[in-house]
Enzyme design. Structure first.
Site, PDB file in Angstrom:
ATOM      1  N   GLU A  10      -1.302  -8.973  -5.550  1.00  0.00           N
ATOM      2  CA  GLU A  10      -2.628  -9.533  -5.819  1.00  0.00           C
ATOM      3  C   GLU A  10      -2.544 -11.008  -6.189  1.00  0.00           C
ATOM      4  O   GLU A  10      -3.396 -11.803  -5.782  1.00  0.00           O
ATOM      5  CB  GLU A  10      -3.326  -8.745  -6.940  1.00  0.00           C
ATOM      6  N   ASP A  22     -14.468 -10.621  -4.918  1.00  0.00           N
ATOM      7  CA  ASP A  22     -13.907 -11.881  -4.429  1.00  0.00           C
ATOM      8  C   ASP A  22     -14.754 -12.348  -3.246  1.00  0.00           C
ATOM      9  O   ASP A  22     -15.813 -11.768  -2.974  1.00  0.00           O
ATOM     10  CB  ASP A  22     -12.430 -11.708  -4.044  1.00  0.00           C
ATOM     11  N   ARG A  34       0.818  -1.213   0.000  1.00  0.00           N
ATOM     12  CA  ARG A  34       0.000   0.000   0.000  1.00  0.00           C
ATOM     13  C   ARG A  34       0.855   1.267   0.000  1.00  0.00           C
ATOM     14  O   ARG A  34       0.313   2.368   0.023  1.00  0.00           O
ATOM     15  CB  ARG A  34      -0.935  -0.007   1.222  1.00  0.00           C
ATOM     16  N   GLY A  74       2.217 -22.257  -2.446  1.00  0.00           N
ATOM     17  CA  GLY A  74       1.298 -23.177  -3.112  1.00  0.00           C
ATOM     18  C   GLY A  74       0.724 -22.600  -4.403  1.00  0.00           C
ATOM     19  O   GLY A  74       1.024 -21.474  -4.791  1.00  0.00           O
ATOM     20  N   TYR A  75      -0.086 -23.408  -5.058  1.00  0.00           N
ATOM     21  CA  TYR A  75      -0.738 -23.003  -6.324  1.00  0.00           C
ATOM     22  C   TYR A  75       0.310 -22.390  -7.264  1.00  0.00           C
ATOM     23  O   TYR A  75       0.263 -21.208  -7.606  1.00  0.00           O
ATOM     24  CB  TYR A  75      -1.892 -22.037  -6.063  1.00  0.00           C
ATOM     25  N   TYR A  99     -11.086 -10.223 -11.644  1.00  0.00           N
ATOM     26  CA  TYR A  99     -10.851  -9.668 -10.310  1.00  0.00           C
ATOM     27  C   TYR A  99      -9.466  -9.000 -10.237  1.00  0.00           C
ATOM     28  O   TYR A  99      -9.342  -7.830  -9.834  1.00  0.00           O
ATOM     29  CB  TYR A  99     -10.952 -10.761  -9.221  1.00  0.00           C
TER      30      TYR A  99
END
Ligand code: SF4
Length: 407
Positions: free
Chosen positions: A27, A128, A15, A71-72, A110
């Site tokens: 993000e 979301d 921020r 992860g992912y 998004y």
């Protein structure tokens, strides 16, 4: 909402910047991952790869290591693909047009909306889980937000709100509370929705008495917060069991790299086999039968000595996989973790193989394309530099702590 946000926004490192690259990285990391987990990862990433060019030029090992534990991993591979596209198609400058942003790999509606609103203060909506919760409660929307029509209604609402925030801000434009505020209405409004969902309008026990929109909120007025959003029935969870083998030879450990096109591609792991998986190859079917015996017994014991019924089963699996009977077997650890709807239990065994045949696993049912996928022998120091899957990272940590004791 803007006033509330200016007083209550958490001081998050991303921020402090309007750099779209930095916001984009945050993000992508924040998808499926909590803020407190992301902070150190984001800082490390921005330190190591501070620009789009640096992300585009980084080696696969580097980006996976920086992402290790989040992860992912498709996210990080797409991030790099997108960085390379930005270098090629946009001369290395992050595009400020929503359509160009969502054309990049891994960036959906998004994330595109978040980047365009936060970095460029454009009135692009975001929706979301947190924002769905806030909107369904404030507007008393009782239909399942996963249904197409309701989802479209929520996107429209999110768009109207951020557009209104932007217009309202121009009308009330003053030179007081800094001009920065007026240049940030879309950015701050979208972030205020995210923040409200994260801090106040939480899934359980929302803090309605201190909520800035309680006077407008249908759920608060009608005491319906607990029943909204109406997400329908949850998907049932599925239990999966794996056994992993930690094998050492001359101070090196046998590990392999997961091939492209599978879950956790490119990450490293110890040789392992899933128990009860549907596998076509006869050898695997036999292995499953043997391996099932392992988890059919008590897995809470920490050692798997000769008196333990599991030792015979583990030995049989190891002999099938490595072509050599183990001379000793010790239960190293049990790792439990969850990925989407799967509840995974991984039993790790430290195995000493006899004879000279302790080379590489014979058959794991995966296509072999390079030696690292078949299995390679590496020192513990080298393993520290590699990106492991979350479960196998835990085995590695356990190994580091207990290695001397078990040797
Ligand atoms: Fe959520 Fe309560 Fe605020 Fe309504 S009043 S938005 S239910 S926290």
């Amino acid at each position: 909402m803007l006033d509330w946000f200016s007083r209550n926004a958490r001081d998050l490192p991303w921020r402090h910047t309007r750099d779209p690259y930095a916001i984009w990285v945050s993000e992508i990391m924040l998808q499926q991952t909590q803020v407190k987990t992301v902070i150190p990862y984001w800082k490390r990433w921005m330190q190591e790869l501070p620009t789009v060019k640096a992300a585009a030029d980084a080696s696969p090992d580097k980006i996976h290591k920086l992402w290790e534990g989040l992860g992912y991993y498709t996210r990080v591979r797409n991030l790099q693909k997108a960085a390379r596209q930005i270098m090629e198609k946009h001369d290395g400058k992050f595009p400020d047009n929503f359509d160009d942003v969502v054309a990049l790999p891994g960036i959906g509606r998004y994330t595109g909306g978040a980047i365009c609103s936060i970095a460029f203060n454009q009135p692009t909506p975001i929706l979301d889980g947190n924002i769905i919760r806030v909107l369904t409660r404030v507007f008393g929307i009782a239909k399942n937000p996963r249904e197409k029509k309701t989802n479209a209604q929520l996107w429209r609402l999110a768009e109207e709100l951020v557009t209104h925030a932007s217009a309202n801000n121009s009308r009330t434009r003053t030179r007081t509370k800094d001009e920065d505020e007026e240049r940030s209405a879309c950015s701050h409004f979208n972030q205020s929705l995210m923040e409200l969902g994260a801090l106040i309008c939480t899934p359980r026990n929302p803090q309605c008495p201190v909520c800035p929109v309680k006077k407008l909120c249908v759920a608060f007025r009608e005491n319906r917060a607990a029943e909204l959003p109406n997400l329908g029935r949850r998907t049932a969870t599925t239990a999966r069991h794996f056994i992993a083998f930690v094998i050492e030879r001359n101070g090196r450990f046998l590990v392999r790299q997961r091939p492209a096109g599978v879950v956790n591609a490119h990450l490293w792991e110890f040789p392992n086999v899933e128990i009860g998986a549907r596998l076509s190859e006869p050898q695997h079917a036999r292995l499953q039968n043997i391996a099932e015996k392992i988890t059919a017994t008590d897995s809470t014991r920490t050692r798997c000595g000769s008196g333990d019924p599991r030792s015979k089963s583990v030995a049989d699996v190891a002999a099938q996989l490595f072509g050599s009977s183990p001379t000793s077997i010790n239960h190293l650890c049990t790792v439990k973790h969850s990925i989407t709807r799967y509840r995974i239990t991984l039993e790790a065994f430290r195995v000493q193989l006899g004879g000279r045949s302790s080379t590489t696993p014979k058959n794991f049912g995966t296509r072999r394309v390079c030696p690292s996928e078949t299995g390679v022998w590496l020192t513990l120091a080298r393993l520290r530099d590699l990106a492991f899957t979350a479960a196998h990272k835990k085995i590695l940590t356990h190994l580091k702590h207990n290695g001397r004791h078990l040797r």
